[in-house]
Motif scaffolding. Structure first.
Motif, short mmCIF file in Angstrom:
data_model
loop_
_atom_site.label_atom_id
_atom_site.label_comp_id
_atom_site.label_asym_id
_atom_site.label_seq_id
_atom_site.Cartn_x
_atom_site.Cartn_y
_atom_site.Cartn_z
N MET B 81 0.83 -1.21 0.00
CA MET B 81 0.00 0.00 0.00
C MET B 81 0.85 1.25 0.00
O MET B 81 0.54 2.23 -0.68
CB MET B 81 -0.92 0.00 1.23
CG MET B 81 -2.10 -0.93 1.07
SD MET B 81 -3.04 -1.03 2.59
CE MET B 81 -3.79 0.56 2.63
N LEU B 82 1.94 1.24 0.76
CA LEU B 82 2.79 2.44 0.81
C LEU B 82 3.38 2.72 -0.56
O LEU B 82 3.41 3.86 -1.02
CB LEU B 82 3.90 2.26 1.84
CG LEU B 82 4.67 3.55 2.09
CD1 LEU B 82 4.10 4.27 3.29
CD2 LEU B 82 6.13 3.31 2.30
N ASP B 87 -3.41 5.33 1.37
CA ASP B 87 -3.72 6.16 2.54
C ASP B 87 -2.80 5.80 3.72
O ASP B 87 -2.74 4.66 4.14
CB ASP B 87 -5.18 5.87 2.90
CG ASP B 87 -5.73 6.89 3.85
OD1 ASP B 87 -4.99 7.31 4.73
OD2 ASP B 87 -6.90 7.25 3.68
N LEU B 88 -2.10 6.80 4.26
CA LEU B 88 -1.17 6.55 5.36
C LEU B 88 -1.86 6.05 6.62
O LEU B 88 -1.34 5.21 7.34
CB LEU B 88 -0.41 7.83 5.70
CG LEU B 88 0.88 8.11 4.93
CD1 LEU B 88 1.41 9.48 5.29
CD2 LEU B 88 1.91 7.07 5.27
N LEU B 220 9.37 -0.62 5.31
CA LEU B 220 8.19 0.23 5.43
C LEU B 220 8.49 1.46 6.28
O LEU B 220 8.21 2.60 5.89
CB LEU B 220 7.05 -0.57 6.06
CG LEU B 220 5.80 0.26 6.29
CD1 LEU B 220 4.97 0.31 5.03
CD2 LEU B 220 4.98 -0.26 7.43
N ILE B 221 9.10 1.23 7.45
CA ILE B 221 9.32 2.34 8.38
C ILE B 221 10.34 3.32 7.80
O ILE B 221 10.18 4.53 7.88
CB ILE B 221 9.81 1.79 9.74
CG1 ILE B 221 8.72 0.92 10.37
CG2 ILE B 221 10.18 2.89 10.69
CD1 ILE B 221 7.56 1.70 10.87
N LEU B 222 11.39 2.76 7.14
CA LEU B 222 12.39 3.66 6.55
C LEU B 222 11.79 4.44 5.39
O LEU B 222 12.11 5.61 5.18
CB LEU B 222 13.63 2.88 6.11
CG LEU B 222 14.46 2.31 7.26
CD1 LEU B 222 15.68 1.61 6.73
CD2 LEU B 222 14.88 3.40 8.23
N ALA B 223 10.87 3.80 4.64
CA ALA B 223 10.20 4.52 3.56
C ALA B 223 9.35 5.64 4.13
O ALA B 223 9.27 6.73 3.55
CB ALA B 223 9.35 3.56 2.73
#
Lengths: 141, 290
Positions: B81-82, B87-88, B220-223
Protein backbone atom coordinates in the motif's frame (compact mmCIF):
# COMPACT_ATOMS: atom_id res chain seq x y z
CA UNK A 1 26.01 -29.11 -0.71
CA UNK A 2 22.61 -27.50 -0.91
CA UNK A 3 21.78 -23.94 -0.02
CA UNK A 4 20.22 -24.83 3.31
CA UNK A 5 23.12 -27.04 4.44
CA UNK A 6 25.50 -24.21 3.55
CA UNK A 7 23.38 -21.80 5.57
CA UNK A 8 23.41 -24.23 8.51
CA UNK A 9 27.19 -24.19 8.59
CA UNK A 10 27.22 -20.40 8.34
CA UNK A 11 24.79 -19.73 11.15
CA UNK A 12 25.10 -22.06 14.15
CA UNK A 13 23.23 -20.59 17.10
CA UNK A 14 24.35 -21.98 20.44
CA UNK A 15 22.56 -22.44 23.72
CA UNK A 16 24.92 -22.71 26.64
CA UNK A 17 24.04 -24.85 29.65
CA UNK A 18 26.12 -25.28 32.79
CA UNK A 19 25.38 -28.65 34.41
CA UNK A 20 27.15 -27.64 37.60
CA UNK A 21 30.73 -27.03 36.61
CA UNK A 22 33.20 -24.83 38.51
CA UNK A 23 32.41 -22.02 35.96
CA UNK A 24 35.93 -22.15 34.54
CA UNK A 25 34.73 -23.47 31.17
CA UNK A 26 31.71 -21.12 31.20
CA UNK A 27 34.00 -18.13 31.45
CA UNK A 28 36.12 -19.47 28.58
CA UNK A 29 33.01 -19.99 26.42
CA UNK A 30 31.84 -16.45 27.10
CA UNK A 31 35.35 -15.23 26.27
CA UNK A 32 34.72 -16.52 22.72
CA UNK A 33 31.98 -13.92 22.35
CA UNK A 34 34.17 -10.99 23.36
CA UNK A 35 35.89 -8.71 20.79
CA UNK A 36 39.17 -10.68 21.11
CA UNK A 37 37.77 -13.91 19.61
CA UNK A 38 34.42 -12.57 18.31
CA UNK A 39 32.73 -15.76 17.12
CA UNK A 40 29.84 -13.71 15.71
CA UNK A 41 32.01 -13.20 12.62
CA UNK A 42 31.26 -16.87 11.85
CA UNK A 43 27.56 -16.27 12.45
CA UNK A 44 27.65 -17.90 15.88
CA UNK A 45 25.17 -16.37 18.32
CA UNK A 46 24.65 -17.21 21.96
CA UNK A 47 20.89 -17.35 21.72
CA UNK A 48 19.75 -18.50 25.15
CA UNK A 49 16.64 -20.31 23.91
CA UNK A 50 16.80 -24.06 23.14
CA UNK A 51 13.97 -23.73 20.59
CA UNK A 52 16.11 -21.45 18.42
CA UNK A 53 19.44 -23.18 18.94
CA UNK A 54 21.39 -25.60 16.72
CA UNK A 55 24.25 -26.41 19.06
CA UNK A 56 23.93 -27.28 22.75
CA UNK A 57 27.16 -26.34 24.54
CA UNK A 58 27.39 -28.06 27.91
CA UNK A 59 29.89 -27.58 30.72
CA UNK A 60 30.22 -29.57 33.92
CA UNK A 61 29.44 -33.17 34.89
CA UNK A 62 25.96 -34.67 34.76
CA UNK A 63 24.50 -34.89 38.25
CA UNK A 64 21.18 -36.22 39.46
CA UNK A 65 19.53 -32.80 39.46
CA UNK A 66 20.90 -31.16 36.34
CA UNK A 67 20.62 -34.22 34.12
CA UNK A 68 16.83 -33.81 33.99
CA UNK A 69 17.18 -30.18 32.88
CA UNK A 70 19.83 -31.19 30.36
CA UNK A 71 17.57 -33.83 28.86
CA UNK A 72 14.68 -31.37 28.73
CA UNK A 73 16.79 -28.76 26.95
CA UNK A 74 18.02 -31.34 24.45
CA UNK A 75 14.49 -32.49 23.67
CA UNK A 76 13.27 -28.94 23.13
CA UNK A 77 15.81 -28.27 20.38
CA UNK A 78 14.43 -28.86 16.87
CA UNK A 79 16.48 -31.08 14.50
CA UNK A 80 19.15 -30.90 13.14
CA UNK A 81 20.93 -30.41 16.45
CA UNK A 82 24.36 -31.14 17.88
CA UNK A 83 25.78 -31.40 21.38
CA UNK A 84 29.22 -30.16 22.32
CA UNK A 85 30.74 -31.21 25.65
CA UNK A 86 33.25 -28.63 26.88
CA UNK A 87 35.82 -29.55 29.53
CA UNK A 88 37.06 -32.64 31.30
CA UNK A 89 34.06 -32.82 33.67
CA UNK A 90 31.61 -32.98 30.78
CA UNK A 91 33.54 -35.85 29.20
CA UNK A 92 34.07 -38.08 32.24
CA UNK A 93 32.98 -36.29 35.40
CA UNK A 94 36.49 -34.87 35.84
CA UNK A 95 37.50 -33.90 39.36
CA UNK A 96 33.96 -34.59 40.52
CA UNK A 97 33.88 -38.15 39.15
CA UNK A 98 33.41 -40.09 42.39
CA UNK A 99 31.06 -37.73 44.18
CA UNK A 100 27.80 -39.20 45.49
CA UNK A 101 25.58 -37.05 43.22
CA UNK A 102 27.55 -37.36 39.96
CA UNK A 103 26.45 -39.64 37.13
CA UNK A 104 29.64 -39.06 35.14
CA UNK A 105 30.06 -37.41 31.74
CA UNK A 106 27.00 -35.92 30.05
CA UNK A 107 27.04 -38.76 27.51
CA UNK A 108 25.33 -40.77 30.26
CA UNK A 109 22.27 -38.57 29.63
CA UNK A 110 22.27 -37.31 26.02
CA UNK A 111 24.24 -38.22 22.88
CA UNK A 112 27.36 -36.07 22.49
CA UNK A 113 28.79 -35.13 19.08
CA UNK A 114 31.97 -33.27 19.98
CA UNK A 115 34.18 -33.46 23.07
CA UNK A 116 36.43 -30.50 23.87
CA UNK A 117 39.12 -31.51 26.39
CA UNK A 118 40.76 -29.20 28.89
CA UNK A 119 40.46 -27.98 32.43
CA UNK A 120 39.42 -25.35 31.74
CA UNK A 121 39.07 -25.67 27.95
CA UNK A 122 40.74 -22.74 26.23
CA UNK A 123 38.68 -20.47 23.94
CA UNK A 124 40.79 -21.67 20.98
CA UNK A 125 39.86 -25.25 21.84
CA UNK A 126 36.19 -24.28 22.11
CA UNK A 127 36.32 -22.66 18.67
CA UNK A 128 38.08 -25.77 17.26
CA UNK A 129 35.25 -27.84 18.74
CA UNK A 130 32.65 -25.67 17.04
CA UNK A 131 34.48 -26.08 13.72
CA UNK A 132 34.38 -29.89 14.18
CA UNK A 133 30.68 -29.65 14.99
CA UNK A 134 30.07 -27.59 11.85
CA UNK A 135 31.88 -30.23 9.81
CA UNK A 136 29.47 -32.78 11.20
CA UNK A 137 26.51 -30.46 10.61
CA UNK A 138 27.43 -30.04 6.94
CA UNK A 139 27.09 -33.80 6.45
CA UNK A 140 23.50 -33.86 7.74
CA UNK A 141 21.05 -34.03 4.85
CA UNK B 1 -4.52 2.68 -9.23
CA UNK B 2 -2.72 2.64 -12.55
CA UNK B 3 -0.71 -0.22 -14.02
CA UNK B 4 2.64 1.44 -13.28
CA UNK B 5 1.66 1.91 -9.63
CA UNK B 6 0.69 -1.75 -9.44
CA UNK B 7 4.03 -2.76 -10.94
CA UNK B 8 5.92 -0.52 -8.48
CA UNK B 9 4.00 -2.11 -5.61
CA UNK B 10 4.76 -5.65 -6.80
CA UNK B 11 8.42 -4.77 -7.36
CA UNK B 12 8.55 -3.38 -3.82
CA UNK B 13 7.07 -6.64 -2.48
CA UNK B 14 9.75 -8.67 -4.28
CA UNK B 15 12.71 -6.40 -3.49
CA UNK B 16 11.84 -5.35 0.07
CA UNK B 17 13.08 -8.57 1.76
CA UNK B 18 16.44 -8.29 -0.01
CA UNK B 19 16.83 -4.63 0.94
CA UNK B 20 15.61 -5.27 4.49
CA UNK B 21 17.87 -8.29 4.99
CA UNK B 22 20.84 -6.38 3.58
CA UNK B 23 20.15 -3.46 5.93
CA UNK B 24 19.93 -5.87 8.88
CA UNK B 25 23.30 -7.32 7.85
CA UNK B 26 24.78 -3.83 7.66
CA UNK B 27 23.29 -3.17 11.10
CA UNK B 28 25.00 -6.22 12.60
CA UNK B 29 28.29 -5.40 10.92
CA UNK B 30 28.35 -1.75 12.01
CA UNK B 31 27.21 -2.65 15.52
CA UNK B 32 30.09 -5.14 15.75
CA UNK B 33 32.56 -2.50 14.54
CA UNK B 34 31.27 -0.05 17.13
CA UNK B 35 31.96 -2.69 19.78
CA UNK B 36 35.50 -3.32 18.48
CA UNK B 37 34.59 -6.64 16.83
CA UNK B 38 34.85 -7.74 13.21
CA UNK B 39 31.25 -8.83 12.93
CA UNK B 40 29.42 -11.25 10.64
CA UNK B 41 29.31 -10.85 6.85
CA UNK B 42 26.60 -8.57 5.50
CA UNK B 43 24.75 -11.56 4.01
CA UNK B 44 24.48 -13.21 7.45
CA UNK B 45 20.70 -12.53 7.90
CA UNK B 46 20.03 -14.54 4.72
CA UNK B 47 22.04 -17.49 6.08
CA UNK B 48 20.06 -17.26 9.32
CA UNK B 49 16.79 -17.19 7.38
CA UNK B 50 17.68 -20.22 5.24
CA UNK B 51 18.93 -22.16 8.23
CA UNK B 52 15.75 -21.47 10.18
CA UNK B 53 13.72 -22.50 7.13
CA UNK B 54 15.53 -25.85 7.07
CA UNK B 55 14.90 -26.71 10.72
CA UNK B 56 12.50 -29.49 11.64
CA UNK B 57 9.02 -28.12 12.40
CA UNK B 58 8.09 -27.91 16.07
CA UNK B 59 4.84 -26.02 16.49
CA UNK B 60 3.32 -25.46 19.92
CA UNK B 61 -0.16 -25.19 18.33
CA UNK B 62 -1.84 -24.38 15.02
CA UNK B 63 -3.07 -20.96 16.16
CA UNK B 64 0.46 -19.62 16.38
CA UNK B 65 1.03 -20.60 12.74
CA UNK B 66 -2.05 -18.58 11.73
CA UNK B 67 -0.86 -15.54 13.70
CA UNK B 68 2.63 -15.72 12.20
CA UNK B 69 1.26 -15.86 8.66
CA UNK B 70 -1.08 -13.00 9.59
CA UNK B 71 1.89 -10.98 10.82
CA UNK B 72 3.81 -11.57 7.59
CA UNK B 73 0.93 -11.10 5.13
CA UNK B 74 -0.46 -7.96 6.80
CA UNK B 75 3.02 -6.43 6.87
CA UNK B 76 3.36 -7.24 3.17
CA UNK B 77 0.01 -5.53 2.58
CA UNK B 78 1.27 -2.35 4.27
CA UNK B 79 4.45 -2.33 2.17
CA UNK B 80 2.40 -2.79 -0.99
CA UNK B 81 0.00 0.00 0.00
CA UNK B 82 2.79 2.44 0.81
CA UNK B 83 4.54 1.88 -2.50
CA UNK B 84 1.37 2.25 -4.57
CA UNK B 85 0.71 5.55 -2.79
CA UNK B 86 -2.29 4.64 -0.65
CA UNK B 87 -3.72 6.16 2.54
CA UNK B 88 -1.17 6.55 5.36
CA UNK B 89 -3.78 6.18 8.10
CA UNK B 90 -4.97 2.82 6.74
CA UNK B 91 -1.35 1.69 6.36
CA UNK B 92 -0.66 2.33 10.02
CA UNK B 93 -3.92 0.73 11.15
CA UNK B 94 -3.08 -2.44 9.21
CA UNK B 95 0.49 -2.30 10.57
CA UNK B 96 -0.90 -2.08 14.11
CA UNK B 97 -2.96 -5.22 13.54
CA UNK B 98 0.07 -6.96 12.02
CA UNK B 99 2.15 -6.14 15.09
CA UNK B 100 -0.68 -7.31 17.35
CA UNK B 101 -0.66 -10.66 15.49
CA UNK B 102 2.88 -11.29 16.75
CA UNK B 103 1.73 -10.70 20.33
CA UNK B 104 -1.44 -12.79 19.89
CA UNK B 105 0.69 -15.64 18.57
CA UNK B 106 2.80 -15.43 21.72
CA UNK B 107 -0.38 -15.38 23.84
CA UNK B 108 -1.73 -18.49 22.11
CA UNK B 109 0.86 -20.75 23.76
CA UNK B 110 1.17 -21.57 27.45
CA UNK B 111 4.72 -20.41 28.05
CA UNK B 112 5.01 -17.67 30.70
CA UNK B 113 8.07 -16.23 28.94
CA UNK B 114 6.14 -15.76 25.72
CA UNK B 115 3.26 -14.20 27.67
CA UNK B 116 5.45 -11.62 29.38
CA UNK B 117 7.08 -10.88 26.02
CA UNK B 118 3.63 -10.39 24.50
CA UNK B 119 2.59 -8.01 27.30
CA UNK B 120 5.69 -5.99 26.62
CA UNK B 121 5.13 -6.08 22.87
CA UNK B 122 1.66 -4.60 23.40
CA UNK B 123 3.17 -1.93 25.67
CA UNK B 124 5.64 -1.06 22.93
CA UNK B 125 2.77 -0.73 20.45
CA UNK B 126 0.94 1.44 22.96
CA UNK B 127 4.02 3.67 23.05
CA UNK B 128 4.68 4.24 19.37
CA UNK B 129 1.18 4.11 17.84
CA UNK B 130 0.05 7.57 19.08
CA UNK B 131 3.25 9.13 17.73
CA UNK B 132 2.81 7.59 14.28
CA UNK B 133 -0.91 8.40 14.03
CA UNK B 134 -0.49 12.00 15.22
CA UNK B 135 2.41 12.44 12.79
CA UNK B 136 0.13 11.30 9.99
CA UNK B 137 -2.40 13.90 11.16
CA UNK B 138 0.34 16.53 11.11
CA UNK B 139 1.26 15.46 7.57
CA UNK B 140 -2.41 15.82 6.64
CA UNK B 141 -2.56 19.35 8.07
CA UNK B 142 0.51 20.28 6.06
CA UNK B 143 -0.29 18.63 2.72
CA UNK B 144 -4.10 18.39 2.87
CA UNK B 145 -4.11 14.67 2.07
CA UNK B 146 -3.57 11.33 3.78
CA UNK B 147 -2.48 9.69 0.53
CA UNK B 148 1.20 8.84 0.09
CA UNK B 149 0.94 9.89 -3.57
CA UNK B 150 -0.30 13.30 -2.41
CA UNK B 151 2.63 13.66 -0.01
CA UNK B 152 5.01 12.82 -2.86
CA UNK B 153 3.47 15.59 -4.98
CA UNK B 154 3.75 18.14 -2.15
CA UNK B 155 6.35 20.68 -3.30
CA UNK B 156 8.08 21.58 -0.06
CA UNK B 157 10.00 18.98 2.03
CA UNK B 158 7.93 18.04 5.09
CA UNK B 159 10.95 18.11 7.38
CA UNK B 160 11.10 21.92 7.19
CA UNK B 161 7.66 22.32 8.75
CA UNK B 162 7.56 19.07 10.77
CA UNK B 163 10.97 18.97 12.49
CA UNK B 164 9.56 18.20 15.96
CA UNK B 165 7.32 15.44 14.60
CA UNK B 166 10.39 13.98 12.86
CA UNK B 167 12.24 13.76 16.19
CA UNK B 168 9.22 11.96 17.66
CA UNK B 169 9.19 9.57 14.66
CA UNK B 170 12.85 8.76 15.39
CA UNK B 171 11.80 7.68 18.90
CA UNK B 172 8.99 5.60 17.41
CA UNK B 173 11.51 4.09 14.96
CA UNK B 174 13.67 2.94 17.86
CA UNK B 175 10.71 1.35 19.62
CA UNK B 176 9.46 -0.27 16.42
CA UNK B 177 12.86 -1.74 15.56
CA UNK B 178 13.27 -2.92 19.18
CA UNK B 179 16.60 -1.15 19.56
CA UNK B 180 18.09 -0.20 22.93
CA UNK B 181 16.93 1.54 25.08
CA UNK B 182 13.53 0.26 23.90
CA UNK B 183 14.30 -3.46 23.35
CA UNK B 184 12.03 -4.58 26.15
CA UNK B 185 9.76 -7.11 24.43
CA UNK B 186 12.65 -8.80 22.65
CA UNK B 187 15.92 -7.64 21.23
CA UNK B 188 16.80 -7.58 17.55
CA UNK B 189 20.23 -8.83 18.59
CA UNK B 190 20.71 -12.05 20.53
CA UNK B 191 20.67 -10.21 23.86
CA UNK B 192 18.89 -12.20 26.49
CA UNK B 193 15.79 -10.99 28.24
CA UNK B 194 13.16 -13.44 29.47
CA UNK B 195 14.55 -16.29 27.36
CA UNK B 196 13.72 -14.65 24.00
CA UNK B 197 10.72 -12.54 25.03
CA UNK B 198 7.92 -12.53 22.49
CA UNK B 199 9.80 -14.91 20.13
CA UNK B 200 10.34 -17.62 22.76
CA UNK B 201 7.87 -20.17 21.43
CA UNK B 202 8.46 -19.53 17.74
CA UNK B 203 11.07 -21.75 16.16
CA UNK B 204 12.28 -22.97 12.79
CA UNK B 205 10.04 -21.85 9.95
CA UNK B 206 7.76 -19.62 12.02
CA UNK B 207 10.81 -17.74 13.28
CA UNK B 208 12.06 -17.44 9.70
CA UNK B 209 8.70 -15.95 8.66
CA UNK B 210 8.90 -13.46 11.54
CA UNK B 211 12.39 -12.47 10.38
CA UNK B 212 11.04 -11.97 6.85
CA UNK B 213 8.22 -9.80 8.22
CA UNK B 214 10.80 -7.74 10.11
CA UNK B 215 12.65 -7.05 6.87
CA UNK B 216 9.42 -5.83 5.28
CA UNK B 217 8.69 -3.70 8.33
CA UNK B 218 12.15 -2.17 8.27
CA UNK B 219 11.65 -1.14 4.63
CA UNK B 220 8.19 0.23 5.43
CA UNK B 221 9.32 2.34 8.38
CA UNK B 222 12.39 3.66 6.55
CA UNK B 223 10.20 4.52 3.56
CA UNK B 224 7.93 6.45 5.92
CA UNK B 225 10.96 8.33 7.26
CA UNK B 226 12.00 9.05 3.66
CA UNK B 227 8.61 10.70 3.05
CA UNK B 228 9.81 13.60 5.20
CA UNK B 229 12.04 14.69 2.31
CA UNK B 230 10.27 13.10 -0.61
CA UNK B 231 10.91 15.53 -3.41
CA UNK B 232 14.32 14.54 -4.71
CA UNK B 233 14.05 10.85 -3.87
CA UNK B 234 17.75 10.42 -3.08
CA UNK B 235 17.47 13.03 -0.30
CA UNK B 236 14.68 10.98 1.28
CA UNK B 237 16.74 7.78 1.00
CA UNK B 238 19.72 9.54 2.59
CA UNK B 239 17.49 10.85 5.37
CA UNK B 240 16.15 7.34 6.06
CA UNK B 241 19.63 5.80 6.06
CA UNK B 242 20.86 8.58 8.35
CA UNK B 243 17.99 7.91 10.75
CA UNK B 244 18.80 4.18 10.66
CA UNK B 245 22.47 4.89 11.41
CA UNK B 246 21.42 7.11 14.32
CA UNK B 247 19.51 4.10 15.69
CA UNK B 248 22.74 2.02 15.65
CA UNK B 249 24.54 4.70 17.64
CA UNK B 250 21.72 5.02 20.18
CA UNK B 251 21.48 1.21 20.34
CA UNK B 252 25.15 0.94 21.26
CA UNK B 253 25.39 3.75 23.80
CA UNK B 254 22.24 3.01 25.81
CA UNK B 255 21.03 0.17 28.00
CA UNK B 256 17.58 -1.40 28.17
CA UNK B 257 15.10 0.59 30.26
CA UNK B 258 11.88 -0.26 32.03
CA UNK B 259 8.58 0.04 30.19
CA UNK B 260 7.36 2.89 32.43
CA UNK B 261 10.27 5.02 31.24
CA UNK B 262 9.57 4.11 27.63
CA UNK B 263 5.92 5.06 28.02
CA UNK B 264 6.76 8.36 29.70
CA UNK B 265 9.27 9.21 26.95
CA UNK B 266 6.96 8.33 24.07
CA UNK B 267 3.71 9.70 25.49
CA UNK B 268 5.22 12.66 27.31
CA UNK B 269 7.99 13.87 25.05
CA UNK B 270 7.12 12.11 21.78
CA UNK B 271 3.41 12.89 21.62
CA UNK B 272 4.12 16.30 23.16
CA UNK B 273 6.54 17.13 20.34
CA UNK B 274 4.06 16.11 17.65
CA UNK B 275 1.24 18.11 19.27
CA UNK B 276 3.53 21.14 19.57
CA UNK B 277 4.36 20.72 15.91
CA UNK B 278 0.66 20.61 15.02
CA UNK B 279 0.13 23.85 16.96
CA UNK B 280 3.05 25.40 15.08
CA UNK B 281 1.57 24.35 11.74
CA UNK B 282 -1.80 25.81 12.65
CA UNK B 283 -0.66 29.16 13.99
CA UNK B 284 2.91 29.98 12.97
CA UNK B 285 3.68 28.30 9.63
CA UNK B 286 0.16 28.82 8.23
CA UNK B 287 0.30 32.59 8.77
CA UNK B 288 3.73 32.66 7.14
CA UNK B 289 2.27 30.77 4.15
CA UNK B 290 -0.73 33.07 3.80
Amino acid sequence: MGLISKARVKSPWIVHYCCGSCNGCDIEILACLTPYYDVERFGILNIGNPKHADLLVVTGPANRRSSRVLKNLYEQMPDPKLVMAVGACTATGGVFHNCYNILGGIDQVIPVDVYVPGCAARPEAVIDGVVLALDKLSKIK
Amino acid sequence: MSLTELLIGLAALVLAPFVGGFLRGVDRRITARMQGRIGPPVRQPFYDFLKLWGKAPSLPNRASLVWVWGYLLLTMVTVFMLFVGQDLLIIFFVLAFAAACLAFGAYSVRSPYAHIGAHRELLQMLSYEPILLLTVVAIFLQTGTFMVSGVLEHGQPLLLTLPLAFVAVLVALGIKLRKSPFDISASEHAHQELVRGVYTEYSGRTLALIELAHWYQLVLILAFVALFWAQPLWAGVLLALGAYFLEFVVDNVTARVRWTWMLSISWGKGVGLVLLNIVLIQFVFSSARV
